[in-house]
Design a protein around this motif. Structure first.
Motif, PDB file in Angstrom:
ATOM      1  N   ILE A 109      -4.053  -1.746 -10.934  1.00 40.15           N
ATOM      2  CA  ILE A 109      -3.546  -2.502  -9.702  1.00 40.15           C
ATOM      3  C   ILE A 109      -4.300  -3.647  -9.257  1.00 40.15           C
ATOM      4  N   ASP A 110      -3.935  -4.540  -9.071  1.00 41.36           N
ATOM      5  CA  ASP A 110      -4.607  -5.867  -8.724  1.00 41.36           C
ATOM      6  C   ASP A 110      -4.008  -6.620  -7.700  1.00 41.36           C
ATOM      7  N   LYS A 111      -4.717  -6.911  -6.655  1.00 35.52           N
ATOM      8  CA  LYS A 111      -4.130  -7.528  -5.461  1.00 35.52           C
ATOM      9  C   LYS A 111      -4.536  -8.927  -5.761  1.00 35.52           C
TER      10      LYS A 111
ATOM     11  N   GLU B 119      -2.139 -11.818  -0.414  1.00 36.01           N
ATOM     12  CA  GLU B 119      -1.468 -11.072   0.755  1.00 36.01           C
ATOM     13  C   GLU B 119       0.011 -10.640   0.351  1.00 36.01           C
TER      14      GLU B 119
ATOM     15  N   GLU C  20       0.767  -1.060   0.079  1.00 33.61           N
ATOM     16  CA  GLU C  20      -0.048   0.139   0.005  1.00 33.61           C
ATOM     17  C   GLU C  20       0.926   1.416  -0.036  1.00 33.61           C
TER      18      GLU C  20
ATOM     19  N   VAL D 183       2.260   1.819  -3.408  1.00 32.84           N
ATOM     20  CA  VAL D 183       1.280   2.518  -4.347  1.00 32.84           C
ATOM     21  C   VAL D 183       1.007   4.149  -3.898  1.00 32.84           C
TER      22      VAL D 183
END
Lengths: 86, 394
Positions: B40-42, B45, B24, B27
């Motif tokens: 942006i792709d999570k 974890e 985070e 970013v």
């Protein structure tokens, strides 16, 4: 005192509310896209929740950041819930 | 959206994966420093995928140090990446550029001239005039003044009424409209006789204009006047008319054919031998041994010339010789068989002689036998139209 002056100034010139005060502006398109201006920073980013330092928390499924710049962020995915913090 | 994607492709971007505890923060730092990142792709974890412009890739290193994360490039997309890929293959780029230039250069010239619409003026003659006026294969299209060419041709050739020029790619199509002579489709306006064009016996005659010279049953020979355009009149001098009549005559066609009882027949065994050779001008390159193992054979030669753009002939050609083996066999016919064969052959022969439009009334065979062959004669009786118009000359 300072806040009052800003608010009066804004009222007198009929300027948009988010311009002078430190508030954010949110534009929601269905439940698939949300644009937040003046979001400040991301605190938490998961696929199911995005917490922003401006006081907004967005819950949903498959959340992803489509675009990000210094003032605005576009979040895509299936938005389920938006929580406001005071 | 499409425009944006095109712009991104033009600038070149990379898809990267960031792995660390503070993605985070990464970013946030990117957005603060004005590094544009998107999509942006999570995934799981501590791992995010994102897209970043090629030029910003160097600035990320510092942020990676701050956030203690690692970067991995997944995919590089865009024009800068493609050009990087081809930087090593300089010769390929140079040759493809030369190719493009050559094709462009060649497309500026005329490579084919076609003449259409001419009926009486020979194409070669028009091509020669066009050549003189500068419309040649190999000339630059822009260097030819078609308007001037047209007016020059109008002056030179009185029999050309109109010229149209169409340029399509490297091909010039010259359309020609010829001036028609007024005194050409004439015969109808002149007094004419009707004359026999073959021998026969008149079977039917009906005259619409003109004076009848023959009767039904008369024998006529080629050149005889059947209907005269000179009509006698009781009150005045003979008047001249354009003759018009339907005349039918009966004609006979005979042919004979001899068929021997014993006959040697050549027939194809079905075995085929193909030999190829390449010709370069006067030089011949044999691709295989040129002789054939057959004793008796038919040879079929075919020549394929290499033609560029459908017009320019090159001296390179491929000659293919096909040898078909023939075998001989003796056949002995019975008189009946010989007769049937002769009748069939003679019928085919006579049908070839009978002109189109003739109606065959009946035919008749005469069969003679000689010592070792049979002779068949056929006589076909036909009914046909006769008569050609001929100008009356003085």
């Amino acid at each position: 005192m300072k806040k009052d002056v800003k608010a009066k100034f804004q009222e007198a010139l009929e300027l948009p509310a988010e311009l002078l005060t430190n508030s954010y502006r949110m534009t929601l398109i269905d439940n698939t896209n949300v644009l937040i201006e003046n979001y400040k920073a991301i605190i938490e980013y998961e696929a199911y929740v995005i917490r922003l330092s401006c006081g907004l928390t967005i819950f949903g499924d498959n959340l992803n950041v489509l675009e990000i710049s210094a003032d605005e962020i576009i979040i895509g995915g299936k938005i389920k819930n938006i929580e406001f913090e005071n | 959206m499409f425009l944006l994607k095109t712009y991104e492709f033009y600038k070149g971007y990379s898809e990267i994966q960031i792995e660390g505890y503070f993605v985070e923060r990464f970013v946030n730092l990117c957005s603060l420093r004005g590094i544009k990142i998107w999509d942006i792709d999570k995934k799981t974890e501590g791992i995010i995928n994102l897209k970043i412009y090629e030029k910003d890739l160097g600035r990320v290193d510092e942020l990676l140090k701050i956030t203690k994360s690692q970067m991995r490039i997944i995919k590089k997309v865009g024009i800068p990446n493609i050009t990087n890929l081809y930087k090593k293959r300089k010769l390929f780029i140079i040759i493809s550029l030369i190719c493009c230039a050559v094709i462009y250069f060649l497309s500026l010239h005329i490579w084919d001239v076609e003449v259409v619409g001419n009926e009486k003026i020979p194409t070669e003659e028009i091509e020669k005039i066009l050549d003189e006026e500068g419309v040649q294969v190999g000339r630059r299209k822009e260097s030819i003044d078609f308007e001037k060419m047209k007016s020059n041709i109008y002056v030179k050739r009185q029999d050309v009424l109109w010229i149209g020029v169409k340029i399509k790619g490297v091909k010039v199509t010259v359309e020609i409209l010829e001036r028609k002579n007024a005194d050409e489709d004439v015969l109808e306006n002149f007094p004419t006789n009707i004359v026999a064009d073959r021998d026969g016996v008149i079977q039917k005659i009906s005259v619409r204009s003109g004076q009848k010279c023959v009767e039904v049953g008369d024998v006529v020979c080629k050149g005889d006047v059947l209907v005269s355009g000179l009509v006698d009149s009781e009150h005045s001098d003979p008047i001249m008319v354009n003759s018009n009549a339907d005349i039918k005559i009966k004609t006979w066609y005979t042919t004979k054919k001899a068929v021997p009882y014993q006959k040697t027949i050549l027939s194809k065994s079905g075995l085929v031998d193909k030999k190829c050779k390449i010709k370069l001008g006067n030089y011949t390159i044999n691709l295989a041994n040129n002789s054939t193992k057959f004793e008796k054979y038919d040879t079929i030669n075919s020549v394929k010339k290499l033609v560029l753009f459908g017009k320019i002939e090159t001296p390179i050609s491929l000659d293919v010789s096909t040898y078909e083996e023939l075998i001989t066999s003796d056949v002995l016919y019975t008189p009946e068989q010989a007769e049937t064969i002769a009748k069939k052959e003679v019928y085919d022969l006579v049908m070839k002689n009978i002109p189109d439009g003739a109606e065959v009334l009946n035919y008749d065979y005469n069969v003679f036998s000689e010592n070792d062959e049979v002779i068949v004669r056929i006589t076909a009786e036909c009914l046909e139209n006769i008569g050609v118009e001929e100008k009356i000359s003085f």
